[in-house]
Write a protein that holds these residues in place. Sequence first.
Motif, PDB file in Angstrom:
ATOM      1  N   ALA A  11       0.794  -1.231   0.000  1.00 37.07           N
ATOM      2  CA  ALA A  11       0.000   0.000   0.000  1.00 37.07           C
ATOM      3  C   ALA A  11       0.823   1.277   0.000  1.00 37.07           C
ATOM      4  O   ALA A  11       0.279   2.359   0.175  1.00 37.07           O
ATOM      5  CB  ALA A  11      -0.938  -0.002   1.202  1.00 37.07           C
ATOM      6  N   ALA A  12       2.127   1.174  -0.212  1.00 32.74           N
ATOM      7  CA  ALA A  12       2.956   2.373  -0.205  1.00 32.74           C
ATOM      8  C   ALA A  12       2.833   3.176  -1.497  1.00 32.74           C
ATOM      9  O   ALA A  12       3.131   4.375  -1.517  1.00 32.74           O
ATOM     10  CB  ALA A  12       4.419   2.003   0.024  1.00 32.74           C
ATOM     11  N   SER A  13       2.372   2.535  -2.565  1.00 29.60           N
ATOM     12  CA  SER A  13       2.299   3.230  -3.847  1.00 29.60           C
ATOM     13  C   SER A  13       1.304   2.523  -4.754  1.00 29.60           C
ATOM     14  O   SER A  13       0.787   1.448  -4.427  1.00 29.60           O
ATOM     15  CB  SER A  13       3.687   3.266  -4.524  1.00 29.60           C
ATOM     16  N   ARG A  17      -1.886   1.988  -2.671  1.00 34.25           N
ATOM     17  CA  ARG A  17      -2.085   3.304  -2.047  1.00 34.25           C
ATOM     18  C   ARG A  17      -3.461   3.857  -2.401  1.00 34.25           C
ATOM     19  O   ARG A  17      -4.139   4.436  -1.553  1.00 34.25           O
ATOM     20  CB  ARG A  17      -0.981   4.262  -2.475  1.00 34.25           C
ATOM     21  N   ALA A  20      -5.914   2.209  -0.127  1.00 34.37           N
ATOM     22  CA  ALA A  20      -5.818   2.740   1.233  1.00 34.37           C
ATOM     23  C   ALA A  20      -6.447   4.121   1.333  1.00 34.37           C
ATOM     24  O   ALA A  20      -7.156   4.430   2.311  1.00 34.37           O
ATOM     25  CB  ALA A  20      -4.355   2.780   1.672  1.00 34.37           C
ATOM     26  N   GLU A  21      -6.238   4.959   0.339  1.00 33.13           N
ATOM     27  CA  GLU A  21      -6.802   6.307   0.341  1.00 33.13           C
ATOM     28  C   GLU A  21      -8.328   6.272   0.364  1.00 33.13           C
ATOM     29  O   GLU A  21      -8.972   7.027   1.108  1.00 33.13           O
ATOM     30  CB  GLU A  21      -6.309   7.088  -0.876  1.00 33.13           C
ATOM     31  N   VAL A  32      -1.035   0.123   6.696  1.00 32.81           N
ATOM     32  CA  VAL A  32      -0.363   0.153   5.400  1.00 32.81           C
ATOM     33  C   VAL A  32       0.829  -0.785   5.472  1.00 32.81           C
ATOM     34  O   VAL A  32       1.793  -0.520   6.199  1.00 32.81           O
ATOM     35  CB  VAL A  32       0.085   1.586   5.057  1.00 32.81           C
ATOM     36  N   ASP A  34       3.960  -2.719   3.552  1.00 31.82           N
ATOM     37  CA  ASP A  34       4.818  -2.660   2.365  1.00 31.82           C
ATOM     38  C   ASP A  34       6.241  -2.987   2.798  1.00 31.82           C
ATOM     39  O   ASP A  34       6.616  -2.756   3.951  1.00 31.82           O
ATOM     40  CB  ASP A  34       4.773  -1.262   1.728  1.00 31.82           C
ATOM     41  N   GLU A  39       9.099   4.569   1.291  1.00 29.02           N
ATOM     42  CA  GLU A  39       7.859   4.912   0.602  1.00 29.02           C
ATOM     43  C   GLU A  39       6.648   4.747   1.514  1.00 29.02           C
ATOM     44  O   GLU A  39       5.696   5.539   1.463  1.00 29.02           O
ATOM     45  CB  GLU A  39       7.681   4.043  -0.651  1.00 29.02           C
ATOM     46  N   GLY A  40       6.678   3.718   2.345  1.00 32.15           N
ATOM     47  CA  GLY A  40       5.556   3.465   3.238  1.00 32.15           C
ATOM     48  C   GLY A  40       5.362   4.587   4.242  1.00 32.15           C
ATOM     49  O   GLY A  40       4.236   5.059   4.459  1.00 32.15           O
ATOM     50  N   ALA A  43       4.067   7.659   2.429  1.00 32.19           N
ATOM     51  CA  ALA A  43       2.664   7.519   2.037  1.00 32.19           C
ATOM     52  C   ALA A  43       1.737   7.778   3.210  1.00 32.19           C
ATOM     53  O   ALA A  43       0.703   8.447   3.070  1.00 32.19           O
ATOM     54  CB  ALA A  43       2.422   6.123   1.458  1.00 32.19           C
ATOM     55  N   MET A  47      -1.175  10.621   3.205  1.00 27.01           N
ATOM     56  CA  MET A  47      -2.565  10.205   3.037  1.00 27.01           C
ATOM     57  C   MET A  47      -3.515  10.839   4.039  1.00 27.01           C
ATOM     58  O   MET A  47      -4.670  11.104   3.712  1.00 27.01           O
ATOM     59  CB  MET A  47      -2.666   8.671   3.101  1.00 27.01           C
TER      60      MET A  47
END
Length: 260
Positions: A11-13, A17, A20-21, A32, A34, A39-40, A43, A47
């Motif tokens: 879910a980092a990208s 993602r 998750a959003e 989240v 990842d 990146e996690g 994010a 978010m």
Amino acid sequence: MQGRVAIVTGAASGIGRGIAEVLLREGCSVSVLDWNEEEGKRAVLEMTDDRDRIQFIQTDVSKESDIIRAVEQTAAKWGTVDILVNNVGTHFYRAVEQITADDWDRVMTTDLRGHFLTMQKVLPIMKKQGKGAIVNIASVHALQTVPHFAAYAAVKGGVVSMSRSIALEYASNGIRVNTVLPGMTRNSNIDKYLTSLDEKGREKAYRGMIRNIPVGRIAEPVEIGEAVAFLASDKAAFITGTTLAVDGGETSHLAWGQRE
């Protein structure tokens, strides 16, 4: 979906993602997951400002111990797990004769074994509370594919079949299991590729991407998230064991006469 607790892997990208959003917007608290810590963490900060409804857990789904830790950490923070979205995945584009056993095993471990183990660790929690929703992310390659995608097509087909079986097994426990098949969806790799081209090259490349997509564009990650949120919600209370293609009509399209 206000107050429900969700785990989203990968879910980092990208699609993860986007999912998750949407779940956050609908009122869920979200773990989240990842493997990419940088990146996690970024994010999570981007978010939402509500630190009480989101957390990042660095997780390698090829490691059973990581999955157990992530599930336990989620349940410890919010008391339960209501929704699981298995999104994490990897792939490569390679001729069959060039695929090594290690290549094959890596895809199967991440995309199939990882989905299975995460469900296995969450199901007892959902079973105890008598309800839960699992959405597995596969791909249109589970239905129709292209040359050099043998491993990816095989694993995504496996996700679909596995999801159906688990849906049947746990329906009487109030747990629903469904699968989403995204078509081509915007991600960082696509964006990097397109921005690396000049205007003419970018236009040509994008036309090639959408050639067989009837709606005439690729998907945005949040559009996959909208489909996932529906399947995870009470609006889909009578839907389990199904497979939903979110692909702009691509898998419905018989592309006669379009081979170059």
